[in-house]
Design a protein around this motif. Structure first.
Motif, PDB file in Angstrom:
ATOM      1  N   LYS A   1    -169.839 -44.510  -9.026  1.00 45.26           N
ATOM      2  CA  LYS A   1    -169.807 -43.049  -9.119  1.00 45.26           C
ATOM      3  C   LYS A   1    -169.861 -42.602 -10.575  1.00 45.26           C
ATOM      4  O   LYS A   1    -170.445 -41.567 -10.900  1.00 45.26           O
ATOM      5  N   SER A   2    -169.240 -43.384 -11.454  1.00 43.74           N
ATOM      6  CA  SER A   2    -169.138 -42.988 -12.857  1.00 43.74           C
ATOM      7  C   SER A   2    -170.378 -43.302 -13.682  1.00 43.74           C
ATOM      8  O   SER A   2    -170.464 -42.871 -14.835  1.00 43.74           O
ATOM      9  N   ASN A   3    -171.345 -44.066 -13.121  1.00 39.16           N
ATOM     10  CA  ASN A   3    -172.536 -44.374 -13.922  1.00 39.16           C
ATOM     11  C   ASN A   3    -173.857 -44.043 -13.226  1.00 39.16           C
ATOM     12  O   ASN A   3    -174.925 -44.169 -13.824  1.00 39.16           O
TER      13      ASN A   3
ATOM     14  N   GLU B   1    -164.799 -46.066  -6.799  1.00 37.28           N
ATOM     15  CA  GLU B   1    -166.115 -45.918  -7.429  1.00 37.28           C
ATOM     16  C   GLU B   1    -167.268 -46.163  -6.450  1.00 37.28           C
ATOM     17  O   GLU B   1    -168.433 -46.041  -6.806  1.00 37.28           O
TER      18      GLU B   1
ATOM     19  N   THR C   1    -170.561 -45.139 -21.711  1.00 38.89           N
ATOM     20  CA  THR C   1    -170.379 -45.566 -20.320  1.00 38.89           C
ATOM     21  C   THR C   1    -170.405 -47.084 -20.225  1.00 38.89           C
ATOM     22  O   THR C   1    -169.553 -47.700 -19.566  1.00 38.89           O
TER      23      THR C   1
END
Length: 395
Positions: free
Chosen positions: A204-206, A240, A163
Motif C-alpha cells: 500500500k505504501s509503495n 500493507e 520509499t
C-alpha cells in the motif's frame, strides 16, 4: 508402495503409443498408488528443469518485508562440500536448463559465489542471480559477464529514494549506479548478457510509485519487471496487503523500449493476481523446479523451504515447518527427486488435491490451518498457498 519396472515382458502392460505420446521411455520405473479403486502410476523421471540454490542465509540488509523478521533458522553459508555434492549430481540431471542462485539471503555475501557460478556454467546451464544489487560492483559485473550469467534480478521496492530506504534501509542511488555500471561493462565487453530484471514487491505504501519503477526500468534498459504482492510475515506487513477475496481492478500492464545490441525490443511487465480465485496451480511443480537450501536440504518450493510464520489471506496467523524430502549430503539430487514421497507430492500438487481453506466455513476456528495442514489431502498442505494463486511470485 512397490516399485514397478515396465518392460515388454512384464506383467503390467502399457500400450507403446501411450508411452510414445508422453515421451516416456519404453522401460521405466513407476511408483504405484491407489485412489478410490483406481490404480495410479507415478513415473519416476529425472526431469528437473529448474534448480534453485540457496548459497547463503546471510544478508547485508534488514528489509521490512522479509521472512528474516520472523524466522529462527540458522544464518549460514552453504559449505562448498555440500555445493560440490549438487554439482556431482549434474550428469544425471539431463533436462536441467537453469540454476537460480537466490532465496532469503544475499548470494553475493557468499565468499565463493563466483566459483559456484563457474561450476554450473561448465555444464552450459543458464544461470540467474537474484540480488538486492548493493554488492553488484563493477568488478562483480565484469565477472558475471565473463562467466556467462544470462539474468540478474535486482529487487527495487520503491520508485523514490525515501520509499526505498524506508523499506530496505539502503540507498536507491547506489543500486541504480550498480545497474548502470553493469550496462556499461556489457557495452565495453560487447555482451548482451546478463539481461537485467527488476523485482518489485507491491505494498500500500509503495504502489503509487510503480510507474516510477517502470521509468527506472526503461532508463536502465531493464528487460522485464516482475511484480509480486507481499507475503505478510508481520502484522505491519499484513496492513500493507493489496490483494483480497473480492475481484479487484488489476494493474495495467505497460512496456518500454530497450536496446539489445542493434535491436530495439519491448520490456515486459509480469503482473500478479489481485484476488483469491478458484484456479490454483504451482509454478514450482509445473516448471519442474526444486530448491536446495544452504545445508543441502531439498524442498519442493520457497514456501516450504524454511520455518516461519505468516498471515493468511483472511488474516489468520499460520506456522510453517520446513518440508525436507532429502539432503544432497546423503543422497543424490536425482534420487531425492525420484523418491516415492517426492514423486507422490508432485502428483498431489499438480492435481491440487487440497481443500480451499480460505473459503471454508470453519476457517476461523480450524487449528489445522495454524500448523499449515488440511483436513484432507497431503500434509503439509498447499491449501492457503499464495504462490499457487500467482499472488506472490518469484523469478
Amino acid at each position: 508402495m512397490p516399485e514397478i519396472n515396465l518392460n515388454p515382458n512384464g506383467s503390467l502392460k502399457i500400450p507403446a503409443d501411450f508411452l510414445h505420446r508422453r515421451h516416456f521411455p519404453q522401460s521405466m520405473d513407476f511408483w504405484l498408488d491407489e485412489r478410490d479403486g483406481d490404480i495410479i502410476l507415478h513415473p519416476r523421471l529425472t526431469d528437473i528443469r529448474k534448480l534453485y540454490i540457496e548459497p547463503t542465509t546471510f544478508c547485508n540488509l534488514k528489509c521490512r518485508t522479509c521472512i528474516r523478521n520472523v524466522w529462527g533458522d540458522p544464518i549460514e553459508h552453504m559449505d562448498m562440500a555440500t555445493f560440490q555434492k549438487i554439482i556431482d549430481g549434474f550428469p544425471e540431471l539431463t533436462q536441467l536448463e537453469r540454476v537460480v542462485f537466490t532465496s532469503f539471503g544475499e548470494p553475493f555475501t557468499h565468499p565463493h559465489i563466483l566459483e559456484m557460478i563457474a561450476a554450473v556454467r561448465k555444464f552450459n546451464i543458464a544461470v540467474t542471480i537474484g540480488t538486492n544489487g548493493l554488492m553488484l560492483t563493477n568488478k562483480m559485473a565484469r565477472e558475471l559477464i565473463r562467466l556467462g550469467v544470462d539474468r540478474v534480478m535486482v529487487s527495487i521496492d520503491g520508485g523514490k529514494p525515501e520509499t526505498y530506504a524506508n523499506i530496505r534501509g539502503a540507498l536507491l542511488k547506489k543500486v541504480i549506479d550498480h545497474i548502470q555500471q553493469l550496462n556499461q561493462a556489457k557495452i565495453e565487453l560487447n555482451s548482451l548478457i546478463p539481461a537485467v530484471g527488476i523485482e518489485f514487491v507491491a505494498l500500500k505504501s509503495n504502489i503509487a510509485e510503480l510507474q516510477d519503477v517502470k521509468n527506472i526500468a526503461a532508463k536502465l534498459n531493464v528487460s522485464h519487471l516482475l511484480i509480486s504482492h507481499v507475503l505478510p510475515y508481520t502484522e505491519e506487513m499484513r496492513d500493507e496487503v493489496l490483494y483480497s477475496y473480492q475481484p479487484t481492478e488489476p494493474y495495467k500492464a505497460t512496456g518500454w523500449p530497450m536496446q539489445a545490441g542493434a535491436w530495439v525490443i519491448w520490456g515486459i511487465e509480469e503482473l500478479p493476481r489481485m484476488y483469491w480465485g478458484a484456479e490454483r496451480r504451482c509454478r514450482f511443480i509445473n516448471d519442474h523446479a526444486t530448491v536446495v537450501g544452504w545445508d543441502g536440504g531439498v524442498s519442493p518450493c520457497y514456501a516450504l523451504s524454511h520455518n516461519y510464520s505468516y498471515y493468511a489471506i483472511d488474516g489468520r496467523k499460520k506456522n510453517v515447518t520446513r518440508y525436507v524430502l532429502g539432503n544432497v549430503n546423503q543422497q543424490s539430487l536425482a534420487d531425492i527427486w525420484r523418491s516415492e514421497e517426492y514423486v507422490r507430492f508432485r502428483s498431489e500438487v499438480k492435481g491440487f488435491r487440497f481443500p480451499s481453506c480460505p473459503n471454508c466455513d470453519l476457517r476461523d476456528t480450524c487449528d489445522l490451518r495454524e500448523r499449515n495442514e488440511g483436513c484432507w489431502g497431503w500434509n503439509p498442505s498447499c491449501a492457503d498457498c499464495l504462490w499457487a494463486q500467482d499472488i506472490v511470485r518469484c523469478p
